[in-house]
Design a protein around this motif. Structure first.
Motif, short mmCIF file in Angstrom:
data_model
loop_
_atom_site.label_atom_id
_atom_site.label_comp_id
_atom_site.label_asym_id
_atom_site.label_seq_id
_atom_site.Cartn_x
_atom_site.Cartn_y
_atom_site.Cartn_z
N GLU A 195 0.83 -1.21 0.00
CA GLU A 195 0.00 0.00 0.00
C GLU A 195 0.86 1.25 0.00
OE1 GLU A 195 -3.94 -1.73 2.36
OE2 GLU A 195 -2.21 -1.01 3.48
N ILE A 196 1.95 1.22 0.76
CA ILE A 196 2.84 2.37 0.79
C ILE A 196 3.56 2.54 -0.54
CG2 ILE A 196 4.88 3.37 1.91
CD1 ILE A 196 4.01 1.97 4.49
N LYS A 197 3.97 1.43 -1.14
CA LYS A 197 4.64 1.52 -2.44
C LYS A 197 3.72 2.14 -3.49
CE LYS A 197 7.22 -1.07 -5.93
NZ LYS A 197 6.57 -0.34 -7.05
N ALA A 198 2.44 1.78 -3.46
CA ALA A 198 1.49 2.34 -4.43
C ALA A 198 1.39 3.86 -4.27
CB ALA A 198 0.13 1.69 -4.25
N ILE A 199 1.44 4.33 -3.03
CA ILE A 199 1.42 5.77 -2.77
C ILE A 199 2.73 6.40 -3.24
CG2 ILE A 199 1.46 7.50 -0.92
CD1 ILE A 199 -0.57 5.70 0.57
N ALA A 200 3.84 5.74 -2.96
CA ALA A 200 5.14 6.25 -3.40
C ALA A 200 5.21 6.34 -4.91
CB ALA A 200 6.26 5.37 -2.87
N ASP A 201 4.61 5.37 -5.61
CA ASP A 201 4.63 5.37 -7.07
C ASP A 201 3.92 6.59 -7.64
OD1 ASP A 201 6.05 3.02 -7.11
OD2 ASP A 201 4.31 1.73 -7.50
N VAL A 202 2.84 7.01 -7.00
CA VAL A 202 2.14 8.22 -7.45
C VAL A 202 2.99 9.46 -7.19
CG1 VAL A 202 0.18 9.76 -6.96
CG2 VAL A 202 -0.19 7.31 -7.24
N LEU A 203 3.53 9.55 -5.99
CA LEU A 203 4.30 10.74 -5.62
C LEU A 203 5.64 10.82 -6.35
CD1 LEU A 203 3.49 10.69 -1.80
CD2 LEU A 203 2.67 12.34 -3.49
N ALA A 204 6.09 9.70 -6.89
CA ALA A 204 7.35 9.71 -7.64
C ALA A 204 7.30 10.64 -8.84
CB ALA A 204 7.69 8.28 -8.09
N ASP A 205 6.11 10.89 -9.36
CA ASP A 205 5.95 11.74 -10.54
C ASP A 205 5.95 13.23 -10.21
OD1 ASP A 205 5.75 9.51 -12.18
OD2 ASP A 205 3.57 9.40 -12.00
N TYR A 206 6.04 13.57 -8.91
CA TYR A 206 5.97 14.97 -8.51
C TYR A 206 7.20 15.32 -7.68
CZ TYR A 206 1.12 14.26 -9.89
OH TYR A 206 -0.02 13.95 -10.59
N SER A 207 8.26 15.72 -8.36
CA SER A 207 9.56 15.90 -7.72
C SER A 207 9.63 17.11 -6.80
CB SER A 207 10.65 16.01 -8.79
OG SER A 207 10.39 17.12 -9.64
N ASN A 208 8.59 17.95 -6.82
CA ASN A 208 8.60 19.15 -5.99
C ASN A 208 7.82 18.99 -4.69
OD1 ASN A 208 6.24 18.92 -7.54
ND2 ASN A 208 5.75 21.09 -7.27
N ILE A 209 7.30 17.79 -4.42
CA ILE A 209 6.46 17.57 -3.25
C ILE A 209 7.24 16.81 -2.18
CG2 ILE A 209 4.37 16.46 -2.36
CD1 ILE A 209 3.07 16.91 -5.05
N PHE A 210 7.29 17.40 -0.97
CA PHE A 210 7.88 16.72 0.17
C PHE A 210 6.86 15.76 0.79
CE2 PHE A 210 10.59 20.55 0.19
CZ PHE A 210 11.84 19.96 0.31
N ILE A 211 7.36 14.68 1.37
CA ILE A 211 6.51 13.69 2.06
C ILE A 211 6.93 13.66 3.52
CG2 ILE A 211 5.78 11.28 2.14
CD1 ILE A 211 6.99 11.17 -0.84
N LEU A 212 6.02 14.10 4.40
CA LEU A 212 6.30 14.10 5.84
C LEU A 212 5.75 12.80 6.43
CD1 LEU A 212 6.38 17.15 4.98
CD2 LEU A 212 5.70 17.68 7.31
N SER A 213 6.63 11.90 6.77
CA SER A 213 6.23 10.59 7.27
C SER A 213 6.36 10.54 8.79
CB SER A 213 7.09 9.49 6.64
OG SER A 213 6.65 8.22 7.05
N ASP A 214 5.21 10.63 9.46
CA ASP A 214 5.17 10.62 10.92
C ASP A 214 5.10 9.16 11.40
OD1 ASP A 214 4.57 10.81 13.59
OD2 ASP A 214 2.90 12.20 13.37
N GLU A 215 6.21 8.69 11.98
CA GLU A 215 6.34 7.27 12.33
C GLU A 215 6.50 7.07 13.84
OE1 GLU A 215 9.25 5.42 9.76
OE2 GLU A 215 8.51 6.50 7.98
N ILE A 216 5.92 7.97 14.61
CA ILE A 216 6.11 7.97 16.06
C ILE A 216 5.57 6.70 16.73
CG2 ILE A 216 3.97 9.20 16.59
CD1 ILE A 216 7.37 9.79 18.31
N TYR A 217 4.59 6.03 16.10
CA TYR A 217 4.00 4.82 16.69
C TYR A 217 4.58 3.53 16.09
CZ TYR A 217 0.48 7.81 18.86
OH TYR A 217 -0.15 8.77 19.62
N GLU A 218 5.73 3.60 15.46
CA GLU A 218 6.24 2.47 14.70
C GLU A 218 6.43 1.20 15.52
OE1 GLU A 218 10.20 2.20 13.29
OE2 GLU A 218 11.01 3.63 14.73
#
Length: 407
Positions: A195-218
């Motif tokens: 599921e995360i890879k599918a999201i990453a695949d979409v965002l891969a096409d937008y090189s100007n967008i930052f991804i803030l990954s909040d992993e505090i509950y990992e």
């Protein structure tokens, strides 16, 4: 002649920035429950988002040692070198992520880390995509930066997970960043690697967008394992991985958070932090070194306890007519739909929405929970099961009895 301004006149001079900001509903409900307890009322607090465990002894001993060794002076703004080394090793060991120490900055909790990042990357009127349900502070921090929150909604029918299509449809030429939170507060939702890879695949096409990954509950994932979006090469340079010691090591009061990111982002955060707060608490930093360099036996034990409590809460919710709930796979929250009770009443209580329902449960059942509107989901309520089994059972009994009064 000296002019004396009254409080109303002074209030008019408070900045618009603050007037546009909402109070944290989780902190509001927690404070209300504390106030009632101070009055001698037996309130069970299921509103607060912190483990009910004490910090492990070896971590406290490291703090005592730091005091004895006089780590009581100003630290480097970005954090002590040994803590950044421990964070870098943790990223590699647990997440298979390569962050050099100059790609890491330590702050006063993960919330502070997020604020630093948003203030570093977001300009006025730039858009930040926020999946809902969301953690309460995401929107408000974006507002402080004069950015525009763009909300995409995920419902219980989809386990509160957004889809790649929703993300793609939300992106505009003004999009600067997107928040991603797994495991999630408030839903406990955990995304799989696919599921995360599918999201990453979409965002891969937008090189100007930052991804803030909040992993505090990992460290609180019940089935499978936590996956970091920065593991995917197509987006890793734009991922800002946010974490801290609060949830995984029962160190909420120590206030240590950190990010791993591109050096330019870390340098920007360092600049802001240097002017606003300087470095994080020295004793807490040394304690965090001990936390991150130790094995995860404490975190695993805590996770297993939360797993049992989750199952207990879900069983008790099933016994309450009108509450619908999915099965979360992480964190320590359940997020049931309580809209069945909207429009009902008891004596002077009129349940018009989730906020009214939470006030009713606080004042009648003496149980503190948080309305879903705080998280962008006004049909829902959030219950934390970071409490003893005894308190959970009693709280759910009180909730059931109180809800039965509503007609």
């Amino acid at each position: 002649m000296v002019m004396v301004m009254n409080s109303n006149d002074l209030k008019k001079n408070i900045s618009e920035r603050l007037n546009n900001l909402s109070d944290s509903q989780t902190l509001v409900m927690t404070q209300m429950s504390r106030d009632m307890r101070a009055q001698g009322i037996d309130v069970i607090n299921l509103s607060i988002g912190e483990p009910d465990f004490d910090t492990p002894n070896h971590i406290k001993e490291a703090a005592k040692k730091a005091i004895d060794e006089n780590f009581t002076h100003y630290p480097p703004v970005a954090g002590f070198p040994d803590l950044k080394e421990a964070i870098s090793s943790k990223f590699k060991r647990e997440n298979n992520l390569d962050y050099a120490t100059n790609q890491i900055i330590v702050s006063n909790g993960a919330k502070h880390s997020i604020a630093n990042v948003i203030l570093s990357i977001v300009n006025k009127d730039e858009e930040v995509i926020i999946p809902a349900p969301y953690w309460v502070s995401y929107i408000e921090i974006v507002k402080i930066a004069e950015g525009i929150p763009v909300i995409i909604n995920a419902g219980m029918e989809n386990d509160f997970k957004i889809t790649p299509e929703q993300i793609k449809n939300a992106i505009t030429e003004k999009t600067k960043a997107i928040f991603f939170n797994s495991p999630s507060n408030p839903t406990g939702t955990v995304y799989s690697k696919d599921e995360i890879k599918a999201i990453a695949d979409v965002l891969a096409d937008y090189s100007n967008i930052f991804i803030l990954s909040d992993e505090i509950y990992e460290h609180i994932v019940f089935e499978g394992k936590h996956e970091s979006i920065a593991q995917f090469n197509s987006v890793k340079d734009r991922v800002i991985t946010i974490n801290g010691v609060s949830k995984g090591y029962a160190m909420t009061g120590w206030r240590i958070g950190y990010i791993g990111a591109a050096k330019c982002v870390v340098d920007a955060c360092n600049k802001i932090q240097g002017q606003c707060t300087s470095g994080a608490n020295t004793i807490a930093q040394k304690a965090s070194v001990a936390a991150l360099n130790s094995d995860n036996s404490f975190s695993i034990e805590m996770k297993n306890t939360f797993n049992k409590r989750r199952d207990l809460v879900l069983n008790l919710i099933e016994d309450i007519p009108g509450l619908a709930c999915n099965k979360p796979n992480g964190a320590f929250y359940v997020f049931p739909d309580a809209s069945y009770y909207f429009g009902k009443s008891f004596e002077n209580y009129k349940i018009k929405d989730d906020s009214a329902l939470c006030i009713f449960l606080l004042e009648v059942a003496h149980v503190a929970i948080v309305p879903g509107c705080a998280f962008g989901a006004p049909k829902n309520i959030r219950l934390s099961y970071a409490a003893s089994e005894k308190d959970i059972k009693e709280a759910m009994k009180r909730i059931k009895n109180a809800l039965a009064l509503l007609v």
